[in-house]
Write a protein that holds these residues in place. Sequence first.
Motif, PDB file in Angstrom:
ATOM      1  N   GLY A 184      38.199  19.107  44.163  1.00 15.53           N
ATOM      2  CA  GLY A 184      38.148  19.537  42.719  1.00 15.53           C
ATOM      3  C   GLY A 184      37.060  20.366  42.660  1.00 15.53           C
ATOM      4  O   GLY A 184      36.271  20.918  43.251  1.00 15.53           O
ATOM      5  N   CYS A 185      36.599  20.597  41.203  1.00 13.71           N
ATOM      6  CA  CYS A 185      35.551  21.505  40.690  1.00 13.71           C
ATOM      7  C   CYS A 185      35.176  20.955  39.314  1.00 13.71           C
ATOM      8  O   CYS A 185      35.450  19.779  38.925  1.00 13.71           O
ATOM      9  N   LEU A 186      33.976  21.680  38.941  1.00 13.93           N
ATOM     10  CA  LEU A 186      33.274  20.708  37.701  1.00 13.93           C
ATOM     11  C   LEU A 186      33.936  21.401  36.413  1.00 13.93           C
ATOM     12  O   LEU A 186      33.752  20.745  35.441  1.00 13.93           O
ATOM     13  N   TYR A 187      34.492  22.509  36.326  1.00 10.44           N
ATOM     14  CA  TYR A 187      34.684  23.200  35.050  1.00 10.44           C
ATOM     15  C   TYR A 187      36.104  23.106  34.514  1.00 10.44           C
ATOM     16  O   TYR A 187      36.394  22.918  33.399  1.00 10.44           O
ATOM     17  N   ARG A 188      37.227  23.268  35.439  1.00 10.93           N
ATOM     18  CA  ARG A 188      38.491  23.216  35.345  1.00 10.93           C
ATOM     19  C   ARG A 188      38.853  24.411  34.299  1.00 10.93           C
ATOM     20  O   ARG A 188      39.316  24.073  33.192  1.00 10.93           O
ATOM     21  N   CYS A 189      38.401  25.728  34.446  1.00 14.31           N
ATOM     22  CA  CYS A 189      38.605  26.635  33.637  1.00 14.31           C
ATOM     23  C   CYS A 189      39.860  26.997  33.569  1.00 14.31           C
ATOM     24  O   CYS A 189      40.834  26.997  34.277  1.00 14.31           O
ATOM     25  N   ARG A 190      40.020  27.379  31.872  1.00 16.32           N
ATOM     26  CA  ARG A 190      41.685  27.715  31.555  1.00 16.32           C
ATOM     27  C   ARG A 190      42.247  28.721  32.337  1.00 16.32           C
ATOM     28  O   ARG A 190      43.330  28.958  32.625  1.00 16.32           O
ATOM     29  N   PHE A 191      41.442  29.942  32.654  1.00 15.67           N
ATOM     30  CA  PHE A 191      41.951  31.140  33.194  1.00 15.67           C
ATOM     31  C   PHE A 191      42.465  30.807  34.840  1.00 15.67           C
ATOM     32  O   PHE A 191      43.082  31.745  35.317  1.00 15.67           O
ATOM     33  N   CYS A 192      41.939  29.764  35.425  1.00 15.12           N
ATOM     34  CA  CYS A 192      41.969  29.712  36.816  1.00 15.12           C
ATOM     35  C   CYS A 192      43.493  29.324  37.373  1.00 15.12           C
ATOM     36  O   CYS A 192      43.638  28.247  36.664  1.00 15.12           O
ATOM     37  N   ARG A 193      44.181  29.712  38.119  1.00 13.20           N
ATOM     38  CA  ARG A 193      45.349  29.538  38.571  1.00 13.20           C
ATOM     39  C   ARG A 193      45.215  28.888  39.704  1.00 13.20           C
ATOM     40  O   ARG A 193      46.358  28.449  40.568  1.00 13.20           O
ATOM     41  N   VAL A 194      44.013  28.762  40.629  1.00 15.53           N
ATOM     42  CA  VAL A 194      43.958  28.203  41.763  1.00 15.53           C
ATOM     43  C   VAL A 194      43.223  26.863  41.909  1.00 15.53           C
ATOM     44  O   VAL A 194      43.161  26.272  43.079  1.00 15.53           O
ATOM     45  N   LYS A 195      42.968  26.088  40.558  1.00 16.40           N
ATOM     46  CA  LYS A 195      42.252  25.108  40.723  1.00 16.40           C
ATOM     47  C   LYS A 195      42.932  23.874  41.325  1.00 16.40           C
ATOM     48  O   LYS A 195      44.302  23.605  41.055  1.00 16.40           O
ATOM     49  N   SER A 196      42.266  23.006  42.022  1.00 12.51           N
ATOM     50  CA  SER A 196      42.852  21.785  42.417  1.00 12.51           C
ATOM     51  C   SER A 196      43.193  20.690  41.238  1.00 12.51           C
ATOM     52  O   SER A 196      42.656  20.928  40.293  1.00 12.51           O
TER      53      SER A 196
ATOM     54  N   GLN B 193      36.020  21.454  48.523  1.00  9.42           N
ATOM     55  CA  GLN B 193      36.914  22.258  47.999  1.00  9.42           C
ATOM     56  C   GLN B 193      36.311  23.343  47.218  1.00  9.42           C
ATOM     57  O   GLN B 193      35.943  24.260  47.828  1.00  9.42           O
ATOM     58  N   HIS B 194      36.503  23.198  45.943  1.00 10.79           N
ATOM     59  CA  HIS B 194      36.025  24.521  45.145  1.00 10.79           C
ATOM     60  C   HIS B 194      34.465  24.468  44.915  1.00 10.79           C
ATOM     61  O   HIS B 194      34.085  25.374  44.181  1.00 10.79           O
ATOM     62  N   ASP B 195      33.634  23.319  45.294  1.00 11.20           N
ATOM     63  CA  ASP B 195      32.354  23.257  45.001  1.00 11.20           C
ATOM     64  C   ASP B 195      31.544  22.487  45.850  1.00 11.20           C
ATOM     65  O   ASP B 195      30.790  21.395  45.539  1.00 11.20           O
TER      66      ASP B 195
ATOM     67  N   LEU C 130      30.844  33.198  38.850  1.00  9.37           N
ATOM     68  CA  LEU C 130      29.771  33.359  37.535  1.00  9.37           C
ATOM     69  C   LEU C 130      30.686  33.780  36.604  1.00  9.37           C
ATOM     70  O   LEU C 130      30.498  33.539  35.406  1.00  9.37           O
ATOM     71  N   GLU C 131      31.609  34.733  36.831  1.00  2.60           N
ATOM     72  CA  GLU C 131      32.589  35.343  35.957  1.00  2.60           C
ATOM     73  C   GLU C 131      32.280  36.061  34.897  1.00  2.60           C
ATOM     74  O   GLU C 131      32.722  37.264  34.765  1.00  2.60           O
ATOM     75  N   SER C 132      31.091  35.824  34.304  1.00  8.51           N
ATOM     76  CA  SER C 132      30.641  36.682  33.293  1.00  8.51           C
ATOM     77  C   SER C 132      29.381  36.303  32.540  1.00  8.51           C
ATOM     78  O   SER C 132      29.305  34.961  32.675  1.00  8.51           O
TER      79      SER C 132
ATOM     80  N   GLY D 298      37.953  30.419  28.815  1.00  7.80           N
ATOM     81  CA  GLY D 298      37.965  28.835  29.006  1.00  7.80           C
ATOM     82  C   GLY D 298      37.298  28.629  29.928  1.00  7.80           C
ATOM     83  O   GLY D 298      37.400  27.435  30.783  1.00  7.80           O
ATOM     84  N   LYS D 299      36.018  29.077  30.401  1.00 10.02           N
ATOM     85  CA  LYS D 299      34.943  28.499  31.281  1.00 10.02           C
ATOM     86  C   LYS D 299      33.805  27.918  30.650  1.00 10.02           C
ATOM     87  O   LYS D 299      33.210  28.565  29.595  1.00 10.02           O
ATOM     88  N   GLY D 300      33.587  26.475  30.640  1.00  9.68           N
ATOM     89  CA  GLY D 300      32.669  25.757  29.641  1.00  9.68           C
ATOM     90  C   GLY D 300      30.975  25.877  30.237  1.00  9.68           C
ATOM     91  O   GLY D 300      30.722  25.028  30.544  1.00  9.68           O
TER      92      GLY D 300
HETATM   93  S1  SF4 Z   1      37.347  29.195  38.560  1.00  5.68           S
HETATM   94 FE1  SF4 Z   1      38.914  27.604  39.013  1.00  5.68          FE
HETATM   95  S2  SF4 Z   1      38.189  26.521  40.963  1.00  5.68           S
HETATM   96 FE2  SF4 Z   1      36.464  27.520  39.843  1.00  5.68          FE
HETATM   97  S3  SF4 Z   1      35.367  26.180  38.361  1.00  5.68           S
HETATM   98 FE3  SF4 Z   1      36.868  27.414  37.250  1.00  5.68          FE
HETATM   99  S4  SF4 Z   1      38.710  26.150  37.658  1.00  5.68           S
HETATM  100 FE4  SF4 Z   1      37.339  25.431  39.189  1.00  5.68          FE
END
Ligand code: SF4
Length: 425
Positions: free
Chosen positions: A195-207, A244-246, A311-313, A323-325
């Motif tokens: 997994g990862c820490l944020y589970r961002c809304r825009f992300c389509r590849v999150k575990s 995995q993601h982090d 970092l995204e933005s 949706g990245k917290g």
């Molecule tokens: S972009 Fe995806 S994999 Fe990266 S922290 Fe956000 S939800 Fe997790």
Amino acid sequence: METFALDGIQIALGKEGARAYSKVSYPLRYGRFAEIKTPEHVFQFNLNGELKFISGRGRNWPNPSEWLKRTITDDWVYYSTGGYEGVFDCLGEYYVPCLSYPTNNFSACDPFHDNAVLSAIQAWELLPERLTGLKGGSLPTELGEFLEVVISNSPGELHKKSRRIREILGDDITVLPPDARHVDYDVIPLLIADGCLYRCRFCRVKSRFHFKERSREDIRRQVKELKDFFGRDISNYNSLFLGQHDALNASAELVEFAARYAYDAFELGSSHLEGPCLFLFGSVDSVIKSDDSVFERINRLPFRTYINVGLESSDAKTLHQLGKGIATEAVERAFGRILEINNRYEKVEMTSNFVFGDNLPEGHMQSFFNLMEKNFSHPFHKGTIYFSPLMDIKNGGWKKNIKREFFKLKVRIPVPSFLYLIQRL
Ligand code: SF4
């Protein structure tokens, strides 16, 4: 190398390719492999006799410098020259990987509707039968054994085998760091944390998992099973992906343990390919919390390590839209820390990702350039910045001009910068 000719088919065993990855604008093979050349196609096999590459020889093949690759998870990737124009400046490589699955694809290439490419895949499906016909009569032992293995590695069998990777890891590798392009995405995966820490809304590849470290016992089990999975062909690998993601958010002890344990068990020091690389993802929080002792440990590993951070933005409105917290202050701190690490540690390169799209708030690019101005007084050769085109770009016109839009940014960025095409294992 030994070569044989049978009924118009040429077979070469023990071929040797290049011993180090390099960026070239022509088809170059790495490590050791075998080849079957029919009048229509060239099929290349890894050291387990499993198909890895196909290229066409006929006039219908789209371009003699292009080829198909079969990945260990049984996906097809078509390597297109993309007309060469601007491809390297966009991707940092001379080829555009055209993927057979949905991703943030921004190129117009669609080889999986090309008859010559489809026929090549079909020819591979029929190859075991064709080779069975060659087996009559007495063949040199080595050739007979090779044909036997290739015939048994039929497309159906290889598809079944590819599922084993998921069973070993306990999850799919839905995205590899963009830096894995340096080794053509040929990495051995090993999960040290889910997994990862944020589970961002825009992300389509999150575990589907929340962040949690794996135990050393589980890492040892994966390594043992991966060694069996890769078999003889493991000697053609020199790189490891710690997922995995982090993975940077795992303890430094675990990162070091997994990297060293895998390096020894997979015998990466005696790989056919020089220059072992380690790839992992980090995050804003894991970068901020990792002190120098973490990077000193990583810098001492027998790898060149690439850590990619989303970092995204650095714009609050954009982060909210995605949706990245995380807060913009944290993004700015993480970016500053990334630069420090790139300056301080020779064998560690931290790279970062920013989103790229036409419907993002205006502040996104403005804040990005503010970040550049604040942090750079001169250009630097390390610390690539990747721009990840958002998957939901609907504006066809903008998508068509994505290269041009990107080049407008690239000329203003003082470190290498490329587009990020999301690729899975
Ligand atoms: S972009 Fe995806 S994999 Fe990266 S922290 Fe956000 S939800 Fe997790």
